[in-house]
Design an enzyme around this catalytic site. Structure first.
Site, mmCIF file in Angstrom:
data_model
loop_
_atom_site.group_PDB
_atom_site.id
_atom_site.type_symbol
_atom_site.label_atom_id
_atom_site.label_comp_id
_atom_site.label_asym_id
_atom_site.label_seq_id
_atom_site.Cartn_x
_atom_site.Cartn_y
_atom_site.Cartn_z
ATOM 1 N N TRP A 142 -21.284 11.562 -19.355
ATOM 2 C CA TRP A 142 -22.062 11.638 -18.252
ATOM 3 C C TRP A 142 -22.880 12.412 -17.822
ATOM 4 O O TRP A 142 -23.389 13.836 -18.534
ATOM 5 C CB TRP A 142 -20.452 12.683 -16.598
ATOM 6 C CG TRP A 142 -18.903 11.349 -17.137
ATOM 7 C CD1 TRP A 142 -17.725 12.769 -17.611
ATOM 8 C CD2 TRP A 142 -18.823 10.629 -16.857
ATOM 9 N NE1 TRP A 142 -17.428 11.310 -17.504
ATOM 10 C CE2 TRP A 142 -17.227 10.552 -16.363
ATOM 11 C CE3 TRP A 142 -19.199 10.024 -15.499
ATOM 12 C CZ2 TRP A 142 -16.752 9.688 -16.658
ATOM 13 C CZ3 TRP A 142 -19.176 8.559 -15.462
ATOM 14 C CH2 TRP A 142 -17.010 8.847 -15.798
ATOM 15 N N ASN A 161 -10.724 2.618 3.035
ATOM 16 C CA ASN A 161 -10.052 2.630 1.874
ATOM 17 C C ASN A 161 -11.116 1.599 0.930
ATOM 18 O O ASN A 161 -11.428 1.465 -0.184
ATOM 19 C CB ASN A 161 -9.056 1.758 1.726
ATOM 20 C CG ASN A 161 -8.162 1.904 0.062
ATOM 21 O OD1 ASN A 161 -8.657 2.488 -0.607
ATOM 22 N ND2 ASN A 161 -8.130 0.131 -0.062
ATOM 23 N N TRP A 196 1.481 2.094 -3.460
ATOM 24 C CA TRP A 196 0.439 2.509 -4.090
ATOM 25 C C TRP A 196 0.517 4.203 -3.821
ATOM 26 O O TRP A 196 0.287 4.260 -5.116
ATOM 27 C CB TRP A 196 -0.144 2.242 -4.192
ATOM 28 C CG TRP A 196 -1.312 0.384 -4.435
ATOM 29 C CD1 TRP A 196 -1.060 -0.068 -3.846
ATOM 30 C CD2 TRP A 196 -1.917 0.849 -5.950
ATOM 31 N NE1 TRP A 196 -1.868 -1.165 -4.772
ATOM 32 C CE2 TRP A 196 -2.241 -0.382 -5.692
ATOM 33 C CE3 TRP A 196 -2.365 1.250 -6.885
ATOM 34 C CZ2 TRP A 196 -2.552 -1.509 -7.038
ATOM 35 C CZ3 TRP A 196 -2.903 1.048 -7.697
ATOM 36 C CH2 TRP A 196 -3.228 -0.678 -7.839
ATOM 37 N N GLU A 221 0.596 -1.403 -0.043
ATOM 38 C CA GLU A 221 0.093 0.393 0.305
ATOM 39 C C GLU A 221 1.333 1.466 0.310
ATOM 40 O O GLU A 221 0.486 2.383 -0.856
ATOM 41 C CB GLU A 221 -0.744 -0.284 1.160
ATOM 42 C CG GLU A 221 -2.278 -0.885 1.174
ATOM 43 C CD GLU A 221 -2.977 -1.673 -0.275
ATOM 44 O OE1 GLU A 221 -3.113 0.011 -0.582
ATOM 45 O OE2 GLU A 221 -3.024 -2.475 -1.170
ATOM 46 N N TRP A 276 -10.441 7.749 -7.891
ATOM 47 C CA TRP A 276 -11.160 8.093 -8.777
ATOM 48 C C TRP A 276 -10.933 7.682 -10.089
ATOM 49 O O TRP A 276 -11.531 7.246 -10.180
ATOM 50 C CB TRP A 276 -11.812 9.653 -8.400
ATOM 51 C CG TRP A 276 -12.551 9.975 -6.822
ATOM 52 C CD1 TRP A 276 -11.300 10.666 -5.661
ATOM 53 C CD2 TRP A 276 -13.739 9.965 -6.685
ATOM 54 N NE1 TRP A 276 -13.063 10.780 -5.563
ATOM 55 C CE2 TRP A 276 -14.120 10.053 -5.760
ATOM 56 C CE3 TRP A 276 -14.506 9.297 -7.665
ATOM 57 C CZ2 TRP A 276 -15.432 9.779 -5.329
ATOM 58 C CZ3 TRP A 276 -15.856 9.559 -7.459
ATOM 59 C CH2 TRP A 276 -16.156 9.706 -6.194
ATOM 60 N N TRP A 304 -16.235 12.051 -12.563
ATOM 61 C CA TRP A 304 -15.418 10.474 -11.248
ATOM 62 C C TRP A 304 -15.091 12.817 -10.796
ATOM 63 O O TRP A 304 -14.361 12.703 -9.151
ATOM 64 C CB TRP A 304 -13.895 10.321 -11.441
ATOM 65 C CG TRP A 304 -13.088 10.649 -12.965
ATOM 66 C CD1 TRP A 304 -13.937 10.327 -14.222
ATOM 67 C CD2 TRP A 304 -12.404 11.545 -12.641
ATOM 68 N NE1 TRP A 304 -12.948 11.062 -15.065
ATOM 69 C CE2 TRP A 304 -11.892 11.810 -14.279
ATOM 70 C CE3 TRP A 304 -11.719 12.214 -11.829
ATOM 71 C CZ2 TRP A 304 -10.532 12.977 -14.545
ATOM 72 C CZ3 TRP A 304 -10.309 12.894 -11.625
ATOM 73 C CH2 TRP A 304 -10.008 13.769 -13.380
HETATM 74 C C1 FAD Z 1 -10.980 7.535 -4.504
HETATM 75 C C2 FAD Z 1 -10.098 7.166 -3.832
HETATM 76 C C3 FAD Z 1 -10.118 8.305 -2.774
HETATM 77 C C4 FAD Z 1 -8.777 8.406 -2.199
HETATM 78 N N1 FAD Z 1 -8.053 9.631 -1.763
HETATM 79 C C5 FAD Z 1 -6.902 9.490 -0.661
HETATM 80 C C6 FAD Z 1 -6.496 10.577 -0.734
HETATM 81 O O1 FAD Z 1 -6.880 11.988 -0.593
HETATM 82 N N2 FAD Z 1 -5.306 11.021 -0.040
HETATM 83 C C7 FAD Z 1 -4.902 9.568 0.448
HETATM 84 O O2 FAD Z 1 -3.857 9.753 0.818
HETATM 85 N N3 FAD Z 1 -5.343 8.352 0.072
HETATM 86 C C8 FAD Z 1 -6.676 8.622 -0.570
HETATM 87 N N4 FAD Z 1 -6.688 7.523 -1.051
HETATM 88 C C9 FAD Z 1 -6.264 5.656 -0.416
HETATM 89 C C10 FAD Z 1 -6.940 5.461 0.199
HETATM 90 O O3 FAD Z 1 -8.374 5.057 0.343
HETATM 91 C C11 FAD Z 1 -6.500 5.855 2.067
HETATM 92 O O4 FAD Z 1 -5.045 5.949 1.843
HETATM 93 C C12 FAD Z 1 -6.475 4.522 2.982
HETATM 94 O O5 FAD Z 1 -8.100 4.340 2.717
HETATM 95 C C13 FAD Z 1 -5.812 5.950 4.175
HETATM 96 O O6 FAD Z 1 -5.954 4.872 5.166
HETATM 97 P P1 FAD Z 1 -4.697 3.961 5.896
HETATM 98 O O7 FAD Z 1 -4.057 5.139 6.336
HETATM 99 O O8 FAD Z 1 -5.374 3.169 6.826
HETATM 100 O O9 FAD Z 1 -4.439 3.233 5.329
HETATM 101 P P2 FAD Z 1 -3.448 1.827 5.173
HETATM 102 O O10 FAD Z 1 -4.420 0.931 4.731
HETATM 103 O O11 FAD Z 1 -2.887 1.839 6.821
HETATM 104 O O12 FAD Z 1 -1.855 2.293 4.463
HETATM 105 C C14 FAD Z 1 -1.121 2.856 4.844
HETATM 106 C C15 FAD Z 1 -0.299 3.949 4.376
HETATM 107 O O13 FAD Z 1 -0.835 4.016 2.421
HETATM 108 C C16 FAD Z 1 -0.974 4.944 1.676
HETATM 109 N N5 FAD Z 1 -2.184 3.926 0.933
HETATM 110 C C17 FAD Z 1 -2.634 3.196 1.241
HETATM 111 N N6 FAD Z 1 -3.658 2.932 0.039
HETATM 112 C C18 FAD Z 1 -3.246 3.869 -0.690
HETATM 113 C C19 FAD Z 1 -4.191 3.819 -2.484
HETATM 114 N N7 FAD Z 1 -4.941 2.789 -2.497
HETATM 115 N N8 FAD Z 1 -3.349 4.248 -2.832
HETATM 116 C C20 FAD Z 1 -2.503 5.777 -2.228
HETATM 117 N N9 FAD Z 1 -2.050 5.508 -0.898
HETATM 118 C C21 FAD Z 1 -2.362 4.500 -0.469
HETATM 119 C C22 FAD Z 1 -1.701 5.867 2.614
HETATM 120 O O14 FAD Z 1 -0.557 6.836 2.875
HETATM 121 C C23 FAD Z 1 -1.951 4.910 3.768
HETATM 122 O O15 FAD Z 1 -1.847 6.190 4.574
HETATM 123 C C24 FAD Z 1 -7.995 7.642 -1.886
HETATM 124 C C25 FAD Z 1 -8.616 5.740 -2.435
HETATM 125 C C26 FAD Z 1 -9.858 6.038 -3.338
HETATM 126 C C27 FAD Z 1 -10.128 4.883 -3.777
#
Ligand code: FAD
Length: 479
Positions: free
Chosen positions: A311, A346, A282, A279, A387, A364
């Site tokens: 859209w 997420n 990502w 993650e 998105w 979107w």
């Molecule tokens: C539609 C959509 C919008 C999102 N918008 C954002 C946003 O504005 N800011 C944001 O930080 N993340 C965003 N995410 C990614 C992800 O949902 C969040 O990073 C995550 O939910 C944060 O929770 P956590 O810290 O508990 O993540 P954990 O599951 O603990 O993951 C650890 C870290 O990995 C990174 N990470 C995890 N998943 C992703 C991912 N899919 N993409 C990029 N980084 C990721 C984050 O920095 C996160 O804190 C988005 C995902 C989707 C599907």
């Protein structure tokens, strides 16, 4: 002559590349620019700005221990930053400004303009790689392009990190006091209302709180992350995103904490740790995409041909989605979580994004903007990436014909309805089957204060499929 560290989204003293470099070079002053006009144009959420301000107060205390004064200056828009910083450099006899690099298009332009203005005054401007584990442009395909597919990006990233693992920097030694007073940190900025006390309490500020959250997650939840991360009722994810976005925590601190817990292994050992590191990658991937494909900074679809998706304009339906009144419990619970906490799980971000872009066939960009306006962890790269993934317009997006069904997702990821019951107490009395689709309830249990589903899932699915099917296919080799 003094050094100036200009803090932006790197609000910490530990493992901060620009701060360490500045403190090695000479006496250091620090500055943060308040830019409410720019923040508004970026749709930054009030809760995010409040989080920054609260973290600035913590940062100021940390800097005080290093005898580094933190100054606050106003630059309404980033176009004002060159003049404001030039004035400060002259006033404080600064010879060099050091920053940690930010990657959006506007951020890059701002830094270029600042560097030019300072160069004219003979002030050096140095930008450091800090926000990421891997420098954008360093992970490329064999033909020298940016990766468009995550799995390939990840493979090369692992190889690179295993060869050269970036280490965390030691906390700098305090400098001799400069006799310069720090400015007071505002508790609010006009146009960004402070969020509720309850929301603020969910996001304690400062590096100590961030590190405590990281350690707590790694000790208690990392090993089970692969099994728990999709269950929104469980505390299965780290909730560190807001800290990473504001730079209260560095990705190196996160990676090292995970590796320590997994005997230094990236791809083997604890499945939870391997999945979590994935993650973090990502996060890297989407930041690299931002640099490699600047059109995403301008809110253009990554796959150009998807700009032709028809859209729908439906302000009423958009508002129902935004306010959690769709009649689909998992969607509505998720939107209420966002509005109340500034954060959404997420799995639910994907489910609500797909519902908006596919079942409602709403652009979107509407969802992207709404998320930015409400997320405490709003981040251009990750938000745009998420998105565009959900809308099937992005790099490594979900195929357009694979739609999530919000009821099935609900049954699968919140089987006992714990998450739904928490956010939708009006449905709490329903049993584990009906909680996912209350419209199926007969008159005996009628739910009077909950809306009927706003769309027919099967019909709206067909509408989305035909909208995407009718797009002309991109030329081979194009996206
Ligand atoms: C539609 C959509 C919008 C999102 N918008 C954002 C946003 O504005 N800011 C944001 O930080 N993340 C965003 N995410 C990614 C992800 O949902 C969040 O990073 C995550 O939910 C944060 O929770 P956590 O810290 O508990 O993540 P954990 O599951 O603990 O993951 C650890 C870290 O990995 C990174 N990470 C995890 N998943 C992703 C991912 N899919 N993409 C990029 N980084 C990721 C984050 O920095 C996160 O804190 C988005 C995902 C989707 C599907």
């Amino acid at each position: 002559m003094h050094q100036l560290i200009w803090f932006r989204t790197d609000l910490r003293v530990r493992d901060n590349t620009a701060l360490c470099a500045a403190m090695q070079a000479g006496p250091v002053l620090a500055v943060f620019l308040l830019s409410p006009g720019q923040w508004r144009s970026h749709d930054d959420a009030p809760c995010k700005i409040n989080f920054w301000l609260r973290n600035l107060a913590s940062l100021q205390k940390e800097l005080q221990a290093l005898n580094v004064p933190l100054l606050i200056r106003h630059a309404e828009h980033w176009s004002d930053a060159p003049a404001v910083l030039a004035g400060l450099c002259q006033e404080q006899k600064i010879s060099k400004v050091q920053v940690n690099q930010e990657y959006g298009l506007n951020e890059t332009r701002r830094d270029r303009a600042v560097a030019q203005r300072l160069a004219a005054l003979g002030v050096d401007f140095t930008s450091h790689m800090d926000h990421l584990l891997l420098r954008p442009g360093s992970i490329l395909t064999r033909t020298g392009g940016y990766f468009r597919v995550f799995s390939q990006f990840r493979k090369v990233s692992y190889q690179r990190l295993q060869l050269a693992l970036p280490s965390c920097l030691a906390l700098p030694e305090p400098q001799a006091p400069l006799g310069i007073e720090s400015d007071s940190i505002p508790t609010a900025v006009p146009g960004f209302a402070a969020p509720s006390v309850a929301l603020q309490a969910l996001w304690p500020t400062g590096e100590a709180a961030a590190l405590e959250r990281l350690d707590g997650f790694v000790d208690q939840h990392l090993d089970a992350y692969d099994r728990q991360r999709d269950l929104p009722a469980q505390p299965g994810t780290s909730q560190l995103s807001a800290y990473l976005v504001a730079g209260v925590l560095s990705p190196r601190q996160c990676l090292h904490a995970a590796l320590r817990n997994n005997r230094g292994e990236f791809e083997t050992g604890s499945k939870g740790a391997v999945t979590w590191i994935n993650e973090l990658l990502w996060r890297e991937f989407y930041s690299h995409i931002l640099v490699g494909f600047p059109q995403v900074s301008r809110h253009r679809a990554f796959r150009e041909h998807t700009e032709a998706v028809p859209w729908r304009q439906s302000p009423g339906e958009l508002a129902a989605w935004q306010e959690g009144r769709t009649g689909f419990p998992l969607i509505d619970a998720a939107m209420r979580q966002l509005l109340a906490t500034g954060w959404m799980h997420n799995r639910l971000r994907m489910v609500v994004a797909m519902f908006l872009t596919k079942n409602l066939l709403i652009d979107w960009r509407e969802g992207e903007r709404f998320f930015m306006q409400h997320l405490i962890d709003g981040d251009l790269a990750a938000n745009n990436g998420g998105w565009q993934w959900s809308a099937s317009t992005g790099t490594d997006a979900v195929p357009w014909f694979r739609l999530f069904n919000p009821i099935t997702q609900s049954q699968r990821f919140d089987p006992q309805g714990h998450f739904i019951r928490h956010w939708l107490p009006e449905l709490a009395h329903l049993d584990d089957r009906l909680i996912h689709a209350p419209s199926a309830v007969g008159s005996l249990f009628a739910v009077t204060d909950y809306p009927a589903p706003m769309v027919d899932l099967a019909a709206s699915r067909e509408r989305a499929l035909s909208a995407f099917k009718n797009l002309s296919a991109p030329e081979p080799g194009h996206v």
